[in-house]
Design an enzyme around this catalytic site. Structure first.
Site, PDB file in Angstrom:
ATOM      1  N   TYR A   1       0.825  -1.216   0.000  1.00 17.98           N
ATOM      2  CA  TYR A   1       0.000   0.000   0.000  1.00 17.98           C
ATOM      3  C   TYR A   1       0.856   1.262   0.000  1.00 17.98           C
ATOM      4  O   TYR A   1       0.438   2.308  -0.471  1.00 17.98           O
ATOM      5  CB  TYR A   1      -0.891   0.040   1.245  1.00 17.98           C
ATOM      6  CG  TYR A   1      -2.233  -0.631   1.098  1.00 17.98           C
ATOM      7  CD1 TYR A   1      -2.329  -1.970   0.754  1.00 17.98           C
ATOM      8  CD2 TYR A   1      -3.413   0.066   1.339  1.00 17.98           C
ATOM      9  CE1 TYR A   1      -3.553  -2.591   0.655  1.00 17.98           C
ATOM     10  CE2 TYR A   1      -4.649  -0.547   1.241  1.00 17.98           C
ATOM     11  CZ  TYR A   1      -4.711  -1.874   0.897  1.00 17.98           C
ATOM     12  OH  TYR A   1      -5.937  -2.473   0.804  1.00 17.98           O
TER      13      TYR A   1
ATOM     14  N   LYS B   1       3.199 -14.853   1.994  1.00 17.07           N
ATOM     15  CA  LYS B   1       3.520 -15.673   0.823  1.00 17.07           C
ATOM     16  C   LYS B   1       5.032 -15.805   0.751  1.00 17.07           C
ATOM     17  O   LYS B   1       5.677 -15.357  -0.211  1.00 17.07           O
ATOM     18  CB  LYS B   1       2.954 -15.021  -0.455  1.00 17.07           C
ATOM     19  CG  LYS B   1       1.475 -15.258  -0.680  1.00 17.07           C
ATOM     20  CD  LYS B   1       1.131 -16.676  -1.147  1.00 17.07           C
ATOM     21  CE  LYS B   1       1.515 -16.895  -2.600  1.00 17.07           C
ATOM     22  NZ  LYS B   1       1.146 -18.287  -3.018  1.00 17.07           N
TER      23      LYS B   1
ATOM     24  N   ASP C   1      -2.781 -17.787   0.361  1.00 18.24           N
ATOM     25  CA  ASP C   1      -3.796 -18.451  -0.477  1.00 18.24           C
ATOM     26  C   ASP C   1      -4.463 -19.579   0.304  1.00 18.24           C
ATOM     27  O   ASP C   1      -5.681 -19.736   0.292  1.00 18.24           O
ATOM     28  CB  ASP C   1      -3.202 -18.931  -1.812  1.00 18.24           C
ATOM     29  CG  ASP C   1      -1.940 -19.774  -1.650  1.00 18.24           C
ATOM     30  OD1 ASP C   1      -1.361 -19.806  -0.539  1.00 18.24           O
ATOM     31  OD2 ASP C   1      -1.525 -20.406  -2.645  1.00 18.24           O
TER      32      ASP C   1
ATOM     33  N   ASP D   1      -6.342  -6.988   4.057  1.00 14.19           N
ATOM     34  CA  ASP D   1      -7.488  -6.384   3.384  1.00 14.19           C
ATOM     35  C   ASP D   1      -8.358  -7.470   2.757  1.00 14.19           C
ATOM     36  O   ASP D   1      -9.572  -7.502   2.938  1.00 14.19           O
ATOM     37  CB  ASP D   1      -6.975  -5.400   2.318  1.00 14.19           C
ATOM     38  CG  ASP D   1      -8.099  -4.691   1.599  1.00 14.19           C
ATOM     39  OD1 ASP D   1      -9.042  -4.232   2.281  1.00 14.19           O
ATOM     40  OD2 ASP D   1      -8.055  -4.606   0.358  1.00 14.19           O
TER      41      ASP D   1
ATOM     42  N   ASP E   1     -12.233  -9.216   4.294  1.00 11.05           N
ATOM     43  CA  ASP E   1     -13.499  -9.253   3.546  1.00 11.05           C
ATOM     44  C   ASP E   1     -14.053 -10.677   3.513  1.00 11.05           C
ATOM     45  O   ASP E   1     -15.256 -10.894   3.643  1.00 11.05           O
ATOM     46  CB  ASP E   1     -13.311  -8.744   2.106  1.00 11.05           C
ATOM     47  CG  ASP E   1     -13.603  -7.246   1.964  1.00 11.05           C
ATOM     48  OD1 ASP E   1     -13.395  -6.509   2.943  1.00 11.05           O
ATOM     49  OD2 ASP E   1     -14.039  -6.819   0.876  1.00 11.05           O
TER      50      ASP E   1
HETATM   51  C1  IPM Z   1     -10.460  -1.356   4.086  1.00 17.83           C
HETATM   52  C2  IPM Z   1     -10.692  -0.664   2.768  1.00 17.83           C
HETATM   53  C3  IPM Z   1      -9.561   0.321   2.514  1.00 17.83           C
HETATM   54  C4  IPM Z   1      -8.278  -0.483   2.393  1.00 17.83           C
HETATM   55  C5  IPM Z   1      -9.746   1.239   1.292  1.00 17.83           C
HETATM   56  C6  IPM Z   1     -11.030   1.999   1.345  1.00 17.83           C
HETATM   57  C7  IPM Z   1      -8.572   2.179   1.145  1.00 17.83           C
HETATM   58  O1  IPM Z   1     -10.841  -1.606   1.764  1.00 17.83           O
HETATM   59  O2  IPM Z   1     -10.345  -0.651   5.108  1.00 17.83           O
HETATM   60  O3  IPM Z   1     -10.420  -2.580   4.106  1.00 17.83           O
HETATM   61  O4  IPM Z   1      -7.942  -1.001   1.308  1.00 17.83           O
HETATM   62  O5  IPM Z   1      -7.571  -0.565   3.408  1.00 17.83           O
HETATM   63 MG    MG Z   2     -10.942  -3.615   2.417  1.00 19.40          MG
END
Ligand code: IPM
Ligand code: MG
Length: 356
Positions: free
Chosen positions: A139, A190, A223, A247, A251
């Site tokens: 990032y 990884k 993975d 990240d 999710d």
């Molecule tokens: C998160 C989001 C952020 C990230 C974005 C909005 C920059 O996806 O907080 O998970 O990638 O960190």
């Molecule tokens: Mg995110």
């Protein structure tokens, strides 16, 4: 307690409004004294000031006891150069406050086990914590860019890099928290293909052996971790991972709990720095302005702010219990499927407040 609220873009203002009502309600029936301020971040800040986070807003964040954010991003700013995109405002805020560790708990509330896309028995009772490194890795790595090569082709590139101190400080957070929970850390990278991952594994192993022999440490490729999270998520306690994998995996973990709309997070730094509390989901432009977004992740982020940022575990417990009771009573926003009471953001906020 001074709280800075940054609603941001998309559904941000709608979910932050409910989070604020919950906080204000708490202040009316406890000894909590609040001073709530608002600020702009993301596209909203860009539209008003030409940049996604102003120096002034960052300064106000530094001076607050906790910052609670909604979400950033949207189509409207998708053509902006990276440094002027909404997301950059959030990255600058995380970096500006030096918030290197992001705690993302994935807890499946009893009554939501059937809302998950996975079989209920796989997710019932799930309680895992992803500790994501937040201000390093790909990032932030340099060099980065898009260049045109001599042969006319274009090349996009980013750099994944970690130095030992960056790995060490976030690993300590994971180990320390693991001691208060199930006593297990799974470090995810990884290292089979990336040097930054190999260093990650070596440093975490070294620290674990030297200072945390009471924590059971394992290592897993990212993975495989993605696969294991949907195969048998309850095998995990604390997952420690880098910025990018954190990240992605958070999710995935969110869907285990029923909906992306359920996961809160806390970004923390060294002792004494202001924490940033935000839902892990995005700005959901497709449903913005309709009043139907699930405010639970933001309200649970308020609970994390109370527990971690304001040292009020008693009030955090109350908020979390109220969310649980509200779900048990059958209140559901659309993302959670059908329930006894199908409500929008405001209706969910009302129900949580009444259960408080
Ligand atoms: C998160 C989001 C952020 C990230 C974005 C909005 C920059 O996806 O907080 O998970 O990638 O960190
Ligand atoms: Mg995110």
């Amino acid at each position: 307690m001074k709280i800075l609220m940054l609603p941001g873009d998309g559904i941000g203002p709608e979910i932050i409004a409910e989070a604020q009502r919950v906080l204000e309600h708490l202040a009316t029936d406890s000894d909590l004294e609040l001073e709530i301020e608002h600020g702009l971040i993301g596209g909203a800040s860009y539209d008003a000031h030409g940049e996604p986070l102003t120096r002034e807003t960052l300064e106000r964040a530094r001076n607050a006891d906790a910052v609670i954010m909604g979400a950033v991003g949207g189509e409207k700013w998708a053509e902006n150069p990276y440094h002027l995109r909404p997301e950059q405002g959030l990255l600058d805020l995380r970096q500006g406050l030096d918030l290197f560790a992001n705690l993302r708990p994935a807890i499946c509330f009893r009554s939501l086990a059937s809302a998950s896309t996975l079989k209920p028995e796989l997710v019932e009772g799930l309680d895992i914590l992803i500790v994501r490194e937040l201000i390093g890795g790909v990032y932030f790595g340099e060099p980065r860019g898009i260049e045109t090569l001599p042969d006319g082709e274009r090349r996009g590139f980013n750099t994944s890099s970690y130095r030992t101190s960056e790995i060490d400080r976030v690993a300590r957070v994971a180990f320390d928290i693991a001691k208060l929970r199930g006593g297990k850390v799974c470090s995810v990278e990884k290292s089979n293909v990336m040097e930054s991952g190999l260093l990650w594994r070596e440093e975490v192993a070294k620290l674990g052996a030297a200072e945390y022999s009471d924590v059971a440490l394992s290592h897993m490729y990212a993975d495989n971790c993605g696969m294991q999270l949907v195969r048998q998520p309850k095998q995990f306690d604390v997952i420690l991972t880098d910025n990018l994998f954190g990240d992605l995996l958070s999710d995935v973990a969110a869907m285990l709990t029923g909906s992306l709309g359920m996961l809160p997070s806390a970004a923390v730094g060294a002792a004494g720095t202001t924490g940033l509390f935000e839902p892990i989901h995005g700005s959901a432009p497709d449903i913005a302005g309709k009043g139907i977004a699930n405010p639970c992740a933001t309200i649970l982020s308020v609970a994390m702010a109370l527990r971690i940022g304001l040292n009020r575990a008693d009030l955090a417990d109350r908020v979390e219990a109220a969310v649980e009771k509200t779900l048990d009573a059958g209140y559901r926003t659309a993302d959670l499927g059908e329930g006894k009471h199908n409500v929008g953001s405001r209706g969910m906020g009302d129900a949580i407040i009444s259960h408080l």
